[in-house]
Motif scaffolding. Sequence first.
Motif, short mmCIF file in Angstrom:
data_model
loop_
_atom_site.label_atom_id
_atom_site.label_comp_id
_atom_site.label_asym_id
_atom_site.label_seq_id
_atom_site.Cartn_x
_atom_site.Cartn_y
_atom_site.Cartn_z
N MET A 1 0.77 -1.21 0.12
CA MET A 1 -0.06 -0.04 -0.04
C MET A 1 0.89 1.15 0.11
SD MET A 1 -2.92 0.92 2.65
CE MET A 1 -3.51 2.57 2.68
N ILE A 2 0.36 2.19 -0.89
CA ILE A 2 1.28 3.34 -0.82
C ILE A 2 0.66 4.28 0.31
CG2 ILE A 2 1.72 5.83 -2.06
CD1 ILE A 2 1.32 4.10 -4.67
N LYS A 3 1.70 4.65 1.39
CA LYS A 3 1.14 5.06 2.46
C LYS A 3 0.71 6.52 2.31
CE LYS A 3 5.22 3.26 4.07
NZ LYS A 3 6.38 3.53 4.23
N SER A 4 1.02 7.21 1.29
CA SER A 4 0.87 8.66 0.99
C SER A 4 -0.62 8.85 0.58
CB SER A 4 1.85 9.26 -0.14
OG SER A 4 3.11 9.03 0.39
N PHE A 5 -0.96 7.84 -0.03
CA PHE A 5 -2.59 7.82 -0.62
C PHE A 5 -3.57 7.49 0.21
CE2 PHE A 5 -0.30 7.59 -5.09
CZ PHE A 5 0.13 9.06 -5.03
N LYS A 6 -3.98 8.14 1.30
CA LYS A 6 -5.10 7.65 2.27
C LYS A 6 -6.26 8.51 1.98
CE LYS A 6 -1.43 7.48 5.81
NZ LYS A 6 -1.02 8.10 7.00
N PHE A 7 -6.38 9.16 1.02
CA PHE A 7 -7.86 9.82 0.41
C PHE A 7 -7.90 9.71 -0.78
CE2 PHE A 7 -6.28 11.88 4.52
CZ PHE A 7 -7.41 11.42 5.34
N CYS A 8 -9.42 9.49 -1.46
CA CYS A 8 -9.50 9.64 -2.60
C CYS A 8 -9.26 11.07 -3.53
CB CYS A 8 -11.01 9.50 -2.79
SG CYS A 8 -11.74 9.58 -4.62
N PRO A 9 -8.64 11.00 -4.50
CA PRO A 9 -8.17 12.42 -5.21
C PRO A 9 -9.51 13.12 -5.87
CG PRO A 9 -7.30 10.49 -6.46
CD PRO A 9 -7.85 9.91 -5.05
N ASN A 10 -10.49 12.53 -5.77
CA ASN A 10 -11.82 12.77 -6.44
C ASN A 10 -12.61 13.56 -5.36
OD1 ASN A 10 -13.52 13.45 -8.70
ND2 ASN A 10 -14.58 11.74 -7.69
N CYS A 11 -12.92 12.85 -4.13
CA CYS A 11 -14.02 13.28 -3.30
C CYS A 11 -13.60 13.38 -1.85
CB CYS A 11 -15.42 12.35 -3.36
SG CYS A 11 -14.72 10.95 -2.50
N GLY A 12 -12.15 12.92 -1.77
CA GLY A 12 -11.50 13.23 -0.23
C GLY A 12 -12.03 12.18 0.68
N HIS A 13 -12.81 11.40 0.40
CA HIS A 13 -13.20 10.06 1.13
C HIS A 13 -12.03 9.27 1.66
CE1 HIS A 13 -15.05 6.46 2.56
NE2 HIS A 13 -16.05 7.19 2.94
N SER A 14 -12.15 8.71 2.92
CA SER A 14 -10.69 7.91 3.24
C SER A 14 -10.59 6.61 2.50
CB SER A 14 -10.80 7.71 4.96
OG SER A 14 -9.94 6.75 5.27
N ILE A 15 -9.49 6.25 2.06
CA ILE A 15 -9.32 4.90 1.62
C ILE A 15 -8.43 4.02 2.14
CG2 ILE A 15 -7.87 4.02 -0.62
CD1 ILE A 15 -10.21 5.78 -1.28
N SER A 16 -9.06 2.94 2.31
CA SER A 16 -8.39 1.53 3.18
C SER A 16 -7.55 0.96 2.59
CB SER A 16 -9.41 1.21 3.99
OG SER A 16 -10.66 0.34 3.23
N GLU A 17 -7.68 0.72 1.17
CA GLU A 17 -7.01 -0.43 0.31
C GLU A 17 -6.56 0.45 -0.85
OE1 GLU A 17 -7.69 -4.56 -1.64
OE2 GLU A 17 -8.85 -3.94 0.01
N PHE A 18 -5.14 0.21 -1.19
CA PHE A 18 -4.72 0.63 -2.58
C PHE A 18 -3.41 -0.12 -2.67
CE2 PHE A 18 -2.00 2.98 -5.20
CZ PHE A 18 -2.83 3.89 -5.80
N ASN A 19 -3.43 -1.43 -3.60
CA ASN A 19 -2.38 -1.92 -3.72
C ASN A 19 -1.39 -1.34 -4.93
OD1 ASN A 19 -3.36 -2.68 -6.41
ND2 ASN A 19 -4.60 -4.28 -5.70
N PHE A 20 -0.36 -1.87 -5.42
CA PHE A 20 0.39 -1.40 -6.38
C PHE A 20 -0.29 -0.92 -7.65
CE2 PHE A 20 1.01 -5.51 -7.77
CZ PHE A 20 1.15 -5.51 -8.81
N ARG A 21 -1.31 -1.33 -7.84
CA ARG A 21 -1.97 -1.35 -9.15
C ARG A 21 -3.33 -0.59 -9.42
NH1 ARG A 21 -3.27 -2.12 -13.85
NH2 ARG A 21 -4.20 -3.60 -15.00
N ARG A 22 -4.00 -0.53 -8.22
CA ARG A 22 -5.59 -0.03 -8.32
C ARG A 22 -5.85 0.31 -7.10
NH1 ARG A 22 -10.55 -2.24 -7.73
NH2 ARG A 22 -12.00 -1.68 -9.27
N MET A 23 -6.76 1.49 -7.06
CA MET A 23 -7.37 1.94 -5.91
C MET A 23 -8.77 2.20 -6.16
SD MET A 23 -7.38 5.75 -4.20
CE MET A 23 -8.51 6.50 -5.68
#
Length: 172
Positions: A1-23
Motif C-alpha cells: 500500500m502506498i502510505k501517501s494515498f490515504k484519501f480519494c483524489p476525487n472526493c476526499g473520502h478515506s481510502i483503506s485499500e490501495f495496492n500497487f496497481r489499483r485504488m
Amino acid sequence: MIKSFKFCPNCGHSISEFNFRRMACPNCDLVYYQNVAAAVAVILRKDDKLLFTVRNKEPQKGKLDLAGGFTDPDESAERTCQREIEEELGITIPIENFTYFLSKPNNYEYKGIPYKTCDLAFIADFPDEEIVLEKEEIAAVKWIALKDIKLEEIGFDSLRSVVDNYLKLNLK
C-alpha cells in the motif's frame, strides 16, 4: 500500500485499500490505476568503454547509473534520451542516433512512494563533445572499459541487467 494515498483524489473520502496497481473509492466509485511509468537509460559507448554517471541523489546515491530519466507526457522514448543527455551531460546527440536495445521492469522508490517503471535501454556512440555535468543529479562520470565493469556497483537492478546483457553480447 502506498502510505501517501490515504484519501480519494476525487472526493476526499478515506481510502483503506490501495495496492500497487489499483485504488477504488467506496464513496464516489472512482477507480484509479497506477500505470507503469516509462523511463530511458542510454548506454553511451566510446571505443571499448561505457560512460556511467554517479548518482548525486537518492535513490541509489553514490552508485553507478546510465544517463537517462523519466519520459515526459507526449514525448517519445528517443526524444527522452536526447533531452536527458542534454540535461545531464550537456551534449547533443541527434535523435536518429539512439538505437533501441531492450527493456526491463524496475521498482523505483522515491520519498516513500514506489513507482513501477519500464526502463527502455538505448545505445548511442558518444560524440566528440565536452561533458558539462548537471551537478544536482550527477556527482561525476566514469568511463569504464567493458572488461572492468563491476555489475554490483550499478544502483538499479534493471540497469544492472541491461549492462549485463550488453556485456554478454560484446565481450566475446
